[in-house]
Design a protein around this motif. Structure first.
Motif, mmCIF file in Angstrom:
data_model
loop_
_atom_site.group_PDB
_atom_site.id
_atom_site.type_symbol
_atom_site.label_atom_id
_atom_site.label_comp_id
_atom_site.label_asym_id
_atom_site.label_seq_id
_atom_site.Cartn_x
_atom_site.Cartn_y
_atom_site.Cartn_z
ATOM 1 N N ASN A 132 0.809 -1.222 0.000
ATOM 2 C CA ASN A 132 0.000 0.000 0.000
ATOM 3 C C ASN A 132 0.842 1.272 0.000
ATOM 4 N N ARG A 133 2.004 1.219 0.625
ATOM 5 C CA ARG A 133 2.868 2.405 0.601
ATOM 6 C C ARG A 133 3.305 2.698 -0.837
ATOM 7 N N ALA A 134 3.758 1.663 -1.546
ATOM 8 C CA ALA A 134 4.163 1.851 -2.937
ATOM 9 C C ALA A 134 2.975 2.278 -3.794
ATOM 10 N N LEU A 135 1.818 1.653 -3.548
ATOM 11 C CA LEU A 135 0.618 2.011 -4.310
ATOM 12 C C LEU A 135 0.210 3.453 -4.064
ATOM 13 N N SER A 188 -5.309 13.357 -3.093
ATOM 14 C CA SER A 188 -5.932 12.787 -1.903
ATOM 15 C C SER A 188 -6.096 11.281 -1.983
ATOM 16 N N ALA A 189 -5.989 10.699 -3.185
ATOM 17 C CA ALA A 189 -6.111 9.243 -3.335
ATOM 18 C C ALA A 189 -4.987 8.518 -2.615
ATOM 19 N N THR A 190 -3.848 9.182 -2.459
ATOM 20 C CA THR A 190 -2.722 8.536 -1.781
ATOM 21 C C THR A 190 -3.103 8.109 -0.371
ATOM 22 N N ARG A 191 -4.014 8.875 0.272
ATOM 23 C CA ARG A 191 -4.409 8.557 1.647
ATOM 24 C C ARG A 191 -5.466 7.463 1.714
ATOM 25 N N SER A 192 -6.224 7.243 0.621
ATOM 26 C CA SER A 192 -7.271 6.229 0.634
ATOM 27 C C SER A 192 -6.737 4.810 0.469
ATOM 28 N N LEU A 193 -5.418 4.657 0.394
ATOM 29 C CA LEU A 193 -4.822 3.322 0.366
ATOM 30 C C LEU A 193 -4.717 2.730 1.760
ATOM 31 N N VAL A 246 -4.526 8.771 8.558
ATOM 32 C CA VAL A 246 -3.448 8.574 7.585
ATOM 33 C C VAL A 246 -2.699 9.888 7.389
ATOM 34 N N VAL A 247 -1.372 9.800 7.364
ATOM 35 C CA VAL A 247 -0.539 10.958 7.046
ATOM 36 C C VAL A 247 0.004 10.796 5.630
ATOM 37 N N TRP A 248 -0.087 11.864 4.852
ATOM 38 C CA TRP A 248 0.552 11.918 3.537
ATOM 39 C C TRP A 248 1.769 12.825 3.678
ATOM 40 N N ALA A 307 1.970 7.952 1.576
ATOM 41 C CA ALA A 307 1.079 7.967 2.734
ATOM 42 C C ALA A 307 1.356 6.767 3.629
ATOM 43 N N GLU A 308 1.002 6.924 4.904
ATOM 44 C CA GLU A 308 1.075 5.803 5.834
ATOM 45 C C GLU A 308 0.027 5.978 6.929
#
Length: 329
Positions: free
Chosen positions: A130-133, A143-148, A153-155, A168-169
């Protein structure tokens, strides 16, 4: 459903508590600041990706309607990131159902591109975590980076033009007494997109120069509050951060706002509830819809007050959502 060249995923929207508002690199979707969000279970996108070796071109079907050249090209360019990684150029058919109003400030693009990224990863067997995704998803919609991820979640904004450093994580599963009441003011597509609004604010608002340092300060305060499950501090910081973003927007030249009259009504109700001893707080993204951060244990009381001014179908309770989930056949 996950088989050779075909995969289906559901991804959930997220609402930023510390806002993302402005890029430092347009093409790479690199943000000017880090941000923090809460993933929500009530709004989501279901997407199926199927790579077809005998097809002539990419096809994008949204809510049962085949889309035109412009939107299909946007999807194709995003899918190219995965085709290049897999070393193939097979045409794709993308079928999405959006269970969230599009472009109304409810993070439809976040769930859309998170679902698409997850489905591409599954269909091509890339095995990205998910981090790579989240690095891929960011290049479709910031904002999609946080929906993984689920929960809080922090971006991370990353450094310079290093695309891999902005990801994001998850920091907390949000499995405590916190949720949101989403007040639907207007489901229509907004007149000024987030992308246009961000650029205009960055380029013309005199308040924007203060934005990065304010975000840094708010992030430093809200993360320990989340870890301590300190609901009031989380709510206070989130509300102030949202108002600072919208103040910067109002100060743009020419000025514009995402507020509508009923947005102000909803904000006034939240202040009234607080005066009555019910802790709840406002956050708003680039759209008129108001999100009320509240304790799930007090949500019935919050809804009861809102029903005096809003219809029941305008009020949607959202609990913390999860990372994307694979949909079985």
């Amino acid at each position: 459903m996950n088989s050779l060249f075909k995969s289906s995923y559901r991804a959930f929207t997220n609402i930023a508590l510390i806002k993302y508002w402005g890029k430092r690199h347009e093409d790479l979707f690199l943000p000017l600041t880090s941000s923090l969000s809460l993933t929500l279970d009530a709004f989501y996108t279901d997407t199926t990706v199927e790579f077809k070796p005998n097809a002539k071109a990419d096809v994008f079907i949204l809510d049962g309607v085949q889309q035109g050249v412009e939107l299909t090209q946007k999807v194709s360019q995003f899918v190219d990131l995965f085709r290049e990684t897999a070393g193939m150029n097979m045409p794709v058919t993308v079928t999405s159902i959006n269970h969230v109003p599009t472009a109304a400030g409810l993070a439809s693009s976040a769930s859309a591109f998170a679902a698409l990224a997850s489905a591409c990863n599954g269909a091509l067997g890339l095995g990205l975590d998910n981090r790579a995704l989240s690095i891929y998803a960011r290049q479709g919609s910031g904002s999609a980076t946080r929906s993984l991820f689920g929960g809080f979640v922090v971006w991370h904004k990353g450094e310079g033009e290093d695309s891999q450093s902005s990801y994001a994580e998850a920091i907390d599963d949000a499995e405590w007494d916190i949720g949101m009441l989403v007040v639907i003011i207007n489901q229509q597509q907004k007149k000024i997109s987030s992308r246009v609004g961000m650029a205009h604010t960055r380029d013309t608002s005199p308040f924007y120069a203060m934005w990065p340092s304010e975000v840094e300060k708010d992030l430093a305060a809200i993360i320990p509050a989340i870890e301590a499950h300190d609901f009031e501090t989380v709510g206070e910081i989130a509300e102030h951060n949202a108002m600072k973003m919208h103040a910067s927007i109002l100060a743009s030249n020419p000025s514009f706002t995402y507020f509508e009259p009923d947005s102000l009504v909803a904000m006034a109700i939240v202040k009234e509830l607080r005066e009555q001893g019910i802790a709840c707080y406002v956050t708003m993204d680039a759209g008129p819809n108001v999100k009320v951060i509240g304790r799930l244990s007090e949500m019935d009381q919050i809804i009861a007050r809102f029903k005096h001014d809003f219809k029941a179908d305008q009020l949607i309770v959202a609990k913390p959502g999860s990372a994307p989930i694979e949909l079985k056949a």
